[in-house]
Design a protein around this motif. Sequence first.
Motif, PDB file in Angstrom:
ATOM      1  N   TRP A  69      53.785 -13.442  30.719  1.00 19.13           N
ATOM      2  CA  TRP A  69      52.285 -13.479  30.984  1.00 19.13           C
ATOM      3  C   TRP A  69      52.083 -14.462  32.068  1.00 19.13           C
ATOM      4  CZ3 TRP A  69      48.563 -10.121  29.752  1.00 19.13           C
ATOM      5  CH2 TRP A  69      47.100 -10.400  29.843  1.00 19.13           C
ATOM      6  N   GLN A  70      52.720 -15.673  31.783  1.00 18.38           N
ATOM      7  CA  GLN A  70      52.661 -16.786  32.902  1.00 18.38           C
ATOM      8  C   GLN A  70      53.239 -16.440  34.211  1.00 18.38           C
ATOM      9  OE1 GLN A  70      50.654 -19.508  32.216  1.00 18.38           O
ATOM     10  NE2 GLN A  70      50.216 -18.283  30.350  1.00 18.38           N
ATOM     11  N   GLU A  71      54.124 -15.559  34.314  1.00 20.70           N
ATOM     12  CA  GLU A  71      54.685 -15.153  35.410  1.00 20.70           C
ATOM     13  C   GLU A  71      53.846 -14.074  36.149  1.00 20.70           C
ATOM     14  OE1 GLU A  71      58.008 -14.867  36.660  1.00 20.70           O
ATOM     15  OE2 GLU A  71      59.125 -16.388  35.626  1.00 20.70           O
ATOM     16  N   ILE A  72      53.401 -13.281  35.567  1.00 17.53           N
ATOM     17  CA  ILE A  72      52.350 -12.464  35.995  1.00 17.53           C
ATOM     18  C   ILE A  72      51.148 -13.000  36.517  1.00 17.53           C
ATOM     19  CG2 ILE A  72      50.698 -10.416  35.490  1.00 17.53           C
ATOM     20  CD1 ILE A  72      52.576  -9.566  33.479  1.00 17.53           C
ATOM     21  N   LYS A  73      50.583 -14.156  35.885  1.00 19.00           N
ATOM     22  CA  LYS A  73      49.463 -14.961  36.173  1.00 19.00           C
ATOM     23  C   LYS A  73      49.654 -15.635  37.529  1.00 19.00           C
ATOM     24  CE  LYS A  73      48.651 -19.053  34.844  1.00 19.00           C
ATOM     25  NZ  LYS A  73      48.388 -20.397  33.939  1.00 19.00           N
ATOM     26  N   GLN A  74      50.761 -16.132  37.626  1.00 18.93           N
ATOM     27  CA  GLN A  74      51.362 -16.862  39.051  1.00 18.93           C
ATOM     28  C   GLN A  74      51.252 -15.858  40.301  1.00 18.93           C
ATOM     29  OE1 GLN A  74      54.990 -19.117  38.631  1.00 18.93           O
ATOM     30  NE2 GLN A  74      54.260 -20.261  36.837  1.00 18.93           N
ATOM     31  N   ARG A  75      51.867 -14.557  39.874  1.00 18.16           N
ATOM     32  CA  ARG A  75      51.944 -13.599  40.899  1.00 18.16           C
ATOM     33  C   ARG A  75      50.400 -13.061  41.267  1.00 18.16           C
ATOM     34  NH1 ARG A  75      57.192 -11.637  42.087  1.00 18.16           N
ATOM     35  NH2 ARG A  75      58.775 -12.714  40.762  1.00 18.16           N
ATOM     36  N   ALA A  76      49.854 -12.845  40.157  1.00 19.46           N
ATOM     37  CA  ALA A  76      48.302 -12.146  40.431  1.00 19.46           C
ATOM     38  C   ALA A  76      47.410 -13.301  41.003  1.00 19.46           C
ATOM     39  CB  ALA A  76      47.676 -11.909  38.942  1.00 19.46           C
ATOM     40  N   LYS A  77      47.746 -14.546  41.022  1.00 19.64           N
ATOM     41  CA  LYS A  77      46.890 -15.431  41.948  1.00 19.64           C
ATOM     42  C   LYS A  77      45.463 -15.653  41.226  1.00 19.64           C
ATOM     43  CE  LYS A  77      49.347 -14.984  46.227  1.00 19.64           C
ATOM     44  NZ  LYS A  77      49.141 -14.792  47.594  1.00 19.64           N
ATOM     45  N   GLY A  78      45.265 -15.686  39.799  1.00 22.20           N
ATOM     46  CA  GLY A  78      44.165 -15.681  39.033  1.00 22.20           C
ATOM     47  C   GLY A  78      43.395 -14.619  39.072  1.00 22.20           C
ATOM     48  N   ASN A  79      44.100 -13.325  38.992  1.00 19.51           N
ATOM     49  CA  ASN A  79      43.374 -12.163  38.674  1.00 19.51           C
ATOM     50  C   ASN A  79      43.212 -11.771  37.264  1.00 19.51           C
ATOM     51  OD1 ASN A  79      42.633 -11.662  41.346  1.00 19.51           O
ATOM     52  ND2 ASN A  79      44.678 -10.597  41.754  1.00 19.51           N
ATOM     53  N   LEU A  80      44.247 -12.236  36.536  1.00 18.62           N
ATOM     54  CA  LEU A  80      44.215 -12.103  34.969  1.00 18.62           C
ATOM     55  C   LEU A  80      42.999 -12.765  34.353  1.00 18.62           C
ATOM     56  CD1 LEU A  80      47.817 -12.592  33.949  1.00 18.62           C
ATOM     57  CD2 LEU A  80      46.414 -10.538  34.019  1.00 18.62           C
ATOM     58  N   LYS A  81      42.256 -12.295  33.194  1.00 19.09           N
ATOM     59  CA  LYS A  81      41.118 -12.573  32.741  1.00 19.09           C
ATOM     60  C   LYS A  81      41.350 -14.018  32.059  1.00 19.09           C
ATOM     61  CE  LYS A  81      39.457  -7.921  31.964  1.00 19.09           C
ATOM     62  NZ  LYS A  81      38.980  -7.033  31.041  1.00 19.09           N
ATOM     63  N   HIS A  82      42.521 -14.257  31.341  1.00 22.47           N
ATOM     64  CA  HIS A  82      42.850 -15.675  30.591  1.00 22.47           C
ATOM     65  C   HIS A  82      43.915 -16.218  31.051  1.00 22.47           C
ATOM     66  CE1 HIS A  82      39.337 -15.015  28.109  1.00 22.47           C
ATOM     67  NE2 HIS A  82      39.614 -13.728  27.936  1.00 22.47           N
ATOM     68  N   ASP A  83      44.180 -17.385  31.214  1.00 19.29           N
ATOM     69  CA  ASP A  83      45.361 -18.233  31.694  1.00 19.29           C
ATOM     70  C   ASP A  83      46.301 -17.985  30.501  1.00 19.29           C
ATOM     71  OD1 ASP A  83      44.121 -19.104  33.874  1.00 19.29           O
ATOM     72  OD2 ASP A  83      43.650 -20.995  33.125  1.00 19.29           O
ATOM     73  N   LEU A  84      45.992 -17.903  29.218  1.00 18.94           N
ATOM     74  CA  LEU A  84      46.953 -17.825  27.992  1.00 18.94           C
ATOM     75  C   LEU A  84      46.633 -16.336  27.471  1.00 18.94           C
ATOM     76  CD1 LEU A  84      46.542 -21.202  26.182  1.00 18.94           C
ATOM     77  CD2 LEU A  84      48.409 -20.414  27.694  1.00 18.94           C
ATOM     78  N   LEU A  85      47.919 -15.944  27.315  1.00 24.84           N
ATOM     79  CA  LEU A  85      48.074 -14.464  26.608  1.00 24.84           C
ATOM     80  C   LEU A  85      47.362 -14.772  24.956  1.00 24.84           C
ATOM     81  CD1 LEU A  85      48.882 -11.623  26.231  1.00 24.84           C
ATOM     82  CD2 LEU A  85      51.089 -12.209  25.645  1.00 24.84           C
ATOM     83  N   MET A  86      47.688 -15.864  24.599  1.00 25.49           N
ATOM     84  CA  MET A  86      47.250 -16.265  23.048  1.00 25.49           C
ATOM     85  C   MET A  86      45.746 -15.857  22.677  1.00 25.49           C
ATOM     86  SD  MET A  86      48.309 -19.361  20.557  1.00 25.49           S
ATOM     87  CE  MET A  86      47.888 -20.625  21.961  1.00 25.49           C
ATOM     88  N   ILE A  87      45.260 -16.194  23.989  1.00 31.22           N
ATOM     89  CA  ILE A  87      43.687 -16.198  23.840  1.00 31.22           C
ATOM     90  C   ILE A  87      43.042 -14.916  24.443  1.00 31.22           C
ATOM     91  CG2 ILE A  87      43.386 -18.422  23.304  1.00 31.22           C
ATOM     92  CD1 ILE A  87      42.411 -19.035  26.106  1.00 31.22           C
ATOM     93  N   THR A  88      43.647 -14.087  24.942  1.00 26.84           N
ATOM     94  CA  THR A  88      43.408 -12.916  25.686  1.00 26.84           C
ATOM     95  C   THR A  88      42.753 -12.079  24.688  1.00 26.84           C
ATOM     96  OG1 THR A  88      44.773 -13.301  27.552  1.00 26.84           O
ATOM     97  CG2 THR A  88      43.963 -10.781  27.202  1.00 26.84           C
ATOM     98  N   ALA A  89      41.698 -11.106  24.996  1.00 30.44           N
ATOM     99  CA  ALA A  89      41.114 -10.136  24.136  1.00 30.44           C
ATOM    100  C   ALA A  89      42.064  -8.912  23.669  1.00 30.44           C
ATOM    101  CB  ALA A  89      39.845  -9.680  24.567  1.00 30.44           C
ATOM    102  N   TRP A  90      41.936  -8.807  22.488  1.00 32.57           N
ATOM    103  CA  TRP A  90      42.717  -7.717  22.124  1.00 32.57           C
ATOM    104  C   TRP A  90      42.168  -6.266  22.491  1.00 32.57           C
ATOM    105  CZ3 TRP A  90      46.977  -7.387  19.458  1.00 32.57           C
ATOM    106  CH2 TRP A  90      47.467  -6.271  18.804  1.00 32.57           C
ATOM    107  N   PRO A  91      42.837  -5.343  22.908  1.00 31.56           N
ATOM    108  CA  PRO A  91      42.523  -4.179  23.489  1.00 31.56           C
ATOM    109  C   PRO A  91      41.453  -3.265  22.692  1.00 31.56           C
ATOM    110  CG  PRO A  91      44.719  -4.258  23.805  1.00 31.56           C
ATOM    111  CD  PRO A  91      44.283  -5.351  22.814  1.00 31.56           C
ATOM    112  N   GLU A  92      40.339  -2.764  23.063  1.00 27.70           N
ATOM    113  CA  GLU A  92      39.439  -2.139  22.551  1.00 27.70           C
ATOM    114  C   GLU A  92      39.673  -0.460  22.767  1.00 27.70           C
ATOM    115  OE1 GLU A  92      35.511  -2.956  23.762  1.00 27.70           O
ATOM    116  OE2 GLU A  92      35.573  -5.238  23.054  1.00 27.70           O
TER     117      GLU A  92
END
Length: 223
Positions: A200-223
Motif C-alpha cells: 500500500w505504501q509503494e502504491i501511495k508513493q506512485r499514486a502521489k497522494g491519490n489514495l484516500k488514506h496514508d495507512l491501509l490500516m485505517i482505510t475504510a472497508w469496502p461497502e
Amino acid sequence: PTDVLETGYEILFFWVARMILMTRYALGEIPFHTVYLHGTVRDSQGRKMSKSLGNGIDPIAVAKTFGADAARMALVVGTTPGMDSKISEEKIKGYKHFSNKIWNIARFVMIQNESQNYKNDKKHIAELKELAKIVTTEMEEFKFYLVAEKLYHYVWHTVGDVIVEEHKKGEVSTATLTEILETSLILLHPFMPFVTEEIWQEIKQRAKGNLKHDLLMITAWPE
C-alpha cells in the motif's frame, strides 16, 4: 474492540469464566459479549507441542524465515472454531509463496500505463464487489478460516492467473486492475497486515497522494 474474546477452549473455566465473574462482581458489567474458542495448535502429526517432544515451532524463527504474514495465514486457513489444527513449516512455506505472489501481482500493476475500459472490466468489478459482500458477512459471523481461503484463491487464481493475463491481452483496463489490487489488499489486511501495508505504501508513493488514506490500516472497508 473489547466485545469479543478469542482464546483456547481448554481455559474456558480457568480463565474466561473467572474474568466474567470478577468483572461482574467488581464493576457490575461483563467484559465481553462473545467468546471465540479456537482449538489447540498441534504439530504435523497431530501431537501437542511440548518441550519434551521438541516439536514446537518458534514464532520468532518462523517470522524471520517465512514472514509473520505467512505464519498468520497458516494458522487461520483450515482452522474451524473449537477444533484442533495442525501446523508445519511446509504449510507456512506455502503461504510465503502466496506473499511472493501478491508482491509479483502488485509490481506488475504498478508498472502499467493508463489504458481505456475494455470488455471484461464490469464483470470483474461485479465479481469483486460480490466477494467483498460475502467475506464481510462471513467475517461478522467469525468464519475467518473461510474468508482467508476465499481471498487466497481469489488473489492467486482469479487475479494472478486470469485478470492479469486478460490485461496483457487488452481485455481489462489498468484502472480496473488497480482497483482490484487495492480492494484485495484491504480485504487481505486483517490476515496479512505487513505485506499488504508495505505494498500500500509503494502504491501511495506512485499514486502521489491519490489514495484516500496514508495507512491501509485505517482505510475504510469496502461497502
